[in-house]
Design a protein around this motif. Sequence first.
Motif, PDB file in Angstrom:
ATOM      1  N   UNK A  93       0.867  -1.185   0.000  1.00 49.96           N
ATOM      2  CA  UNK A  93       0.000   0.000   0.000  1.00 49.96           C
ATOM      3  C   UNK A  93       0.896   1.225   0.000  1.00 49.96           C
ATOM      4  N   UNK A  94       0.725   2.057  -1.003  1.00 44.23           N
ATOM      5  CA  UNK A  94       1.436   3.334  -1.033  1.00 44.23           C
ATOM      6  C   UNK A  94       0.408   4.449  -0.897  1.00 44.23           C
ATOM      7  N   UNK A  95       0.702   5.407  -0.027  1.00 45.49           N
ATOM      8  CA  UNK A  95      -0.183   6.568   0.132  1.00 45.49           C
ATOM      9  C   UNK A  95       0.194   7.629  -0.895  1.00 45.49           C
ATOM     10  N   UNK A  96      -0.816   8.222  -1.523  1.00 43.97           N
ATOM     11  CA  UNK A  96      -0.570   9.159  -2.613  1.00 43.97           C
ATOM     12  C   UNK A  96      -0.245  10.571  -2.176  1.00 43.97           C
ATOM     13  N   UNK A  97       0.807  10.718  -1.383  1.00 40.78           N
ATOM     14  CA  UNK A  97       1.254  12.055  -0.987  1.00 40.78           C
ATOM     15  C   UNK A  97       2.217  12.577  -2.052  1.00 40.78           C
ATOM     16  N   UNK A  98       1.639  13.190  -3.054  1.00 39.18           N
ATOM     17  CA  UNK A  98       2.320  13.593  -4.267  1.00 39.18           C
ATOM     18  C   UNK A  98       3.537  14.482  -4.020  1.00 39.18           C
ATOM     19  N   UNK A  99       3.419  15.424  -3.084  1.00 35.88           N
ATOM     20  CA  UNK A  99       4.488  16.404  -2.900  1.00 35.88           C
ATOM     21  C   UNK A  99       5.779  15.793  -2.357  1.00 35.88           C
ATOM     22  N   UNK A 100       5.714  14.595  -1.808  1.00 37.48           N
ATOM     23  CA  UNK A 100       6.950  13.933  -1.385  1.00 37.48           C
ATOM     24  C   UNK A 100       7.889  13.694  -2.566  1.00 37.48           C
ATOM     25  N   UNK A 101       7.288  13.631  -3.774  1.00 37.63           N
ATOM     26  CA  UNK A 101       8.077  13.364  -4.973  1.00 37.63           C
ATOM     27  C   UNK A 101       8.403  14.633  -5.746  1.00 37.63           C
ATOM     28  N   UNK A 102       8.032  15.788  -5.175  1.00 41.64           N
ATOM     29  CA  UNK A 102       8.421  17.046  -5.790  1.00 41.64           C
ATOM     30  C   UNK A 102       9.944  17.118  -5.774  1.00 41.64           C
ATOM     31  N   UNK A 103      10.578  17.378  -6.918  1.00 46.84           N
ATOM     32  CA  UNK A 103      12.045  17.394  -6.956  1.00 46.84           C
ATOM     33  C   UNK A 103      12.690  18.329  -5.944  1.00 46.84           C
ATOM     34  N   UNK A 104      12.015  19.425  -5.588  1.00 49.90           N
ATOM     35  CA  UNK A 104      12.578  20.338  -4.588  1.00 49.90           C
ATOM     36  C   UNK A 104      12.614  19.678  -3.215  1.00 49.90           C
ATOM     37  N   UNK A 105      11.609  18.842  -2.903  1.00 53.56           N
ATOM     38  CA  UNK A 105      11.592  18.114  -1.635  1.00 53.56           C
ATOM     39  C   UNK A 105      12.701  17.065  -1.627  1.00 53.56           C
ATOM     40  N   UNK A 147      21.174  28.936  -4.840  1.00 54.69           N
ATOM     41  CA  UNK A 147      20.061  28.197  -5.413  1.00 54.69           C
ATOM     42  C   UNK A 147      20.505  26.753  -5.566  1.00 54.69           C
ATOM     43  N   UNK A 148      19.852  25.868  -4.841  1.00 58.54           N
ATOM     44  CA  UNK A 148      20.243  24.463  -4.836  1.00 58.54           C
ATOM     45  C   UNK A 148      19.801  23.805  -6.145  1.00 58.54           C
ATOM     46  N   UNK A 149      20.688  23.068  -6.810  1.00 63.91           N
ATOM     47  CA  UNK A 149      20.307  22.389  -8.055  1.00 63.91           C
ATOM     48  C   UNK A 149      19.161  21.404  -7.829  1.00 63.91           C
ATOM     49  N   UNK A 150      18.158  21.484  -8.686  1.00 65.31           N
ATOM     50  CA  UNK A 150      16.991  20.601  -8.608  1.00 65.31           C
ATOM     51  C   UNK A 150      16.761  19.983  -9.990  1.00 65.31           C
ATOM     52  N   UNK A 151      16.637  18.676 -10.030  1.00 68.75           N
ATOM     53  CA  UNK A 151      16.341  17.991 -11.286  1.00 68.75           C
ATOM     54  C   UNK A 151      14.828  17.977 -11.461  1.00 68.75           C
ATOM     55  N   UNK A 152      14.330  18.768 -12.404  1.00 67.62           N
ATOM     56  CA  UNK A 152      12.886  18.920 -12.559  1.00 67.62           C
ATOM     57  C   UNK A 152      12.221  17.632 -13.050  1.00 67.62           C
ATOM     58  N   UNK A 161      15.962  27.463  -2.364  1.00 67.99           N
ATOM     59  CA  UNK A 161      16.975  28.456  -2.043  1.00 67.99           C
ATOM     60  C   UNK A 161      17.511  28.200  -0.647  1.00 67.99           C
ATOM     61  N   UNK A 162      18.813  28.392  -0.467  1.00 63.86           N
ATOM     62  CA  UNK A 162      19.416  28.205   0.850  1.00 63.86           C
ATOM     63  C   UNK A 162      20.231  29.438   1.199  1.00 63.86           C
ATOM     64  N   UNK A 163      19.992  29.968   2.377  1.00 64.21           N
ATOM     65  CA  UNK A 163      20.738  31.122   2.869  1.00 64.21           C
ATOM     66  C   UNK A 163      21.517  30.697   4.107  1.00 64.21           C
TER      67      UNK A 163
END
Length: 342
Positions: free
Chosen positions: A126-138, A286-291, A252-254
């Motif tokens: 069972x996988x829960x569909x929490x889509x934003x966990x797979x957002x490349x920025x996350x 700006x942290x590199x993110x693979x879109x 972004x990281x400061x």
Amino acid sequence: MADGTALRVAVVGAGAFGRNHLRVYRQLQEAGEPVELVAVVDRDEAVVAAASAQYGIPGFSSVDELICANIGLDAASVCVPTVHHRAAAEPLLAAGVDVLIEKPLAANLADADAILALAREHGRIVQAGHLERFNPAVTAVRGLLHRPMFFESHRLSIFTPRSLDVDVVLDLMIHDLDIVLSLVDSPVREVRAVGLPVLSRKVDIANVRVEFENGCVANFTASRVSTERVRKLRFFQPHQYLSLDFARQDLLMIDVTAAAGMTAEQLAALEQMAKQHPTEGLSLRKVPVVEGEPLRLEIASFLHAVRTRTRPVVSGEDGRAALALALEINEAIAVHTARTGL
């Protein structure tokens, strides 16, 4: 399925979410991935007929009808309204089908526990569909964590008649609850919340403060009656402030010690100042993110878990934890509403 045999998948519920699942499964299939979209289920005759014709697959009016067809199903996405998640998932699990269940996992903890118990009984995933966990920025931010101590989350949306079967906490805020729970990795100590119905009969706007046992504090604001769309998460950890934009897939990281204890408005001003004057004692990077499309990444991850029989990135237990916190928040909102006479 480690031999490369195509996984045979179905989508249960062909509404707004289900249509996207159908699209992604077919895209993966056409890209040569070992997956085959073989069926769609929806109780609306017109909806299932349209999806069936578009993808050239059989359509069914119920999960029971799908199972009785005996088409050799391996996995399915459950995209029906939340109140029907248990009813849709249970016969699939009992038939030996792994499931990806759209968030929230269930309408209540009893339903969630029943789903998870049946999955364990039948050895299903069972996988829960929490889509934003797979957002490349996350994904990018996880490698930068060392001790997050303060979160500020804003998820604002323009009102639509979609998902009014649940309140804004279960509809929108639960994305951020799941992410923060996974980043903090500490039990919740205290919840304070306020929320109001505005355009529906359920809570449409909510503000929440969650304190964790390790001292971390998270403030969440969610609204589905906003005049703008905002999906941002900012957090502070020793010597660093990070700003994540879900929509732009930006991170972004400061590097700065002065950010400790700042309000959300002060942090936003600091972020803007660092962009405009990067040499004035503030190191902005700006942290590199693979879109990538989060839904495609989510479904690909689910299929990998099914193929390899491994724990999903967002497990059913993770979905239950986010649901439990969301329901605790709703209880806190109800207490506040009763106390203030709203």
